[in-house]
Scaffold this motif. Structure first.
Motif, short mmCIF file in Angstrom:
data_model
loop_
_atom_site.label_atom_id
_atom_site.label_comp_id
_atom_site.label_asym_id
_atom_site.label_seq_id
_atom_site.Cartn_x
_atom_site.Cartn_y
_atom_site.Cartn_z
N ARG A 124 -3.84 5.73 -5.05
CA ARG A 124 -3.58 4.59 -5.94
C ARG A 124 -2.31 4.82 -6.76
N HIS A 127 1.63 4.60 -4.66
CA HIS A 127 2.16 3.52 -3.83
C HIS A 127 3.58 3.10 -4.20
N VAL A 168 -9.81 1.20 4.40
CA VAL A 168 -9.46 0.04 3.57
C VAL A 168 -7.97 0.05 3.22
N LEU A 169 -7.46 1.23 2.85
CA LEU A 169 -6.03 1.30 2.49
C LEU A 169 -5.14 1.01 3.69
N GLU A 172 -5.03 -2.70 3.76
CA GLU A 172 -4.33 -3.33 2.64
C GLU A 172 -2.84 -2.99 2.60
N TRP A 173 -2.47 -1.79 3.07
CA TRP A 173 -1.09 -1.33 2.88
C TRP A 173 -0.24 -1.35 4.15
#
Ligand code: COA
Length: 262
Positions: A124, A127, A168-169, A172-173
């Motif tokens: 977190r 980024h 999940v990351l 999302e990323w």
């Protein structure tokens, strides 16, 4: 073991390894440095971090990954002193053997905080400090994420959480950032193995059960991390790579038993 990677593969790259003061994480940091990356390692103990960093020509940073602000500040130093980060490895972990009834709420929380919350804090917090597009993030997870193991409720819960956080990351990323995990098996010379298989008899029993019939080496985990951060893995994200000699496939000691029946 000859490496397939060219010696300047990571020239100009910046790598940050949380938990990089010993064991597998230090091995990854050392290998990245050997391949030309500018490397920073993060540990809880300043003297230990400095000694490990000096050994591989890295920048030493001190913070507890459970502390978001301190972890974020350490990564800001990396960006300011070495440049935007291309590779981030989250490997800080805590573990001990205890049954659930021998574990206080705080004991369970301690491992979940280091492993899972720590990985959240590192990812977190990094980024906007990454070199985008093309950054590669790696979480060090474990087979406990998938296979329940007695005396490991805290690690099983934490590592399962890490695997899902990775997925999940990745969603999302992407596509700017690739996010993957490495799940090491029993690796010789690590604190984790010293804690989980402290004596020769436990080690031999474990050894008999895995397909590779030997311990893994820290260098073998490092090579997997190099591959994941290389362009060769450009289409790999949201994946957990098992580098574990087949530990999770099944019980290899049953092969001899079954042979007797064939
Ligand atoms: N069995 C049961 N409970 C244990 C335990 C054990 N073997 N070891 C620690 N605990 C409990 C403590 O009693 C404490 O609970 P309490 O407050 O209810 O008494 C809680 O766990 C936290 O322990 P503490 O020593 O205060 O935490 P810490 O943050 O200093 O250390 C650990 C975290 C416990 C995970 C410690 O093992 C550690 O720092 N490990 C890092 C290195 C490591 O494990 N590497 C291997 C990675 S695979």
């Amino acid at each position: 073991m000859p490496s397939p990677f060219r010696p300047d593969l990571f020239a100009g790259k910046v790598a940050f390894v949380a938990g990089g003061t010993s064991g597998i994480n230090l091995g990854i940091a050392a290998r990245f440095a050997e391949l030309g990356a500018k490397v920073a390692i993060l540990g809880r103990n300043p003297e230990k971090a400095q000694a490990a960093a000096d050994g591989i020509g890295a920048l030493a940073l001190t913070a507890d990954v459970r502390d978001f602000a301190a972890t974020r500040a350490a990564m800001e130093r990396v960006r300011n002193e070495l440049g935007p980060m291309d590779f981030v490895v989250s490997g800080a972990a805590g573990n001990f053997l205890a049954p659930v009834l021998g574990m206080s709420a705080n004991a369970f929380k301690a491992v979940v905080d280091i492993d899972l919350i720590g990985t959240f804090n590192v990812f977190r917090g990094c980024h906007d400090l990454l070199n985008l597009p093309g950054a590669s993030l790696i979480a060090i997870t474990a087979g406990q994420a998938v296979n329940a193991m007695a005396l490991q409720a805290h690690a099983c819960a934490a590592k399962a959480g890490i695997n899902q956080l990775v997925r999940v990351l990745a969603l999302e990323w992407g596509p700017e950032v690739r996010v993957n995990g490495i799940s090491p098996g029993p690796i010789a010379g690590t604190e984790g193995m010293a804690r989980l298989a402290p004596d020769a008899s436990t080690q031999d029993k474990h050894f008999a059960r895995i397909a590779a019939k030997r311990w893994g080496e820290i260098g073998e985990i490092a090579e997997a991390a190099v591959w994941l951060c290389s362009d060769a893995a450009a289409y790999v994200t949201g994946t957990i790579i098992d580098v574990d000699g087949g530990s999770q496939v099944g019980d290899a000691s049953r092969v001899d038993l079954m042979k007797g029946l064939a």
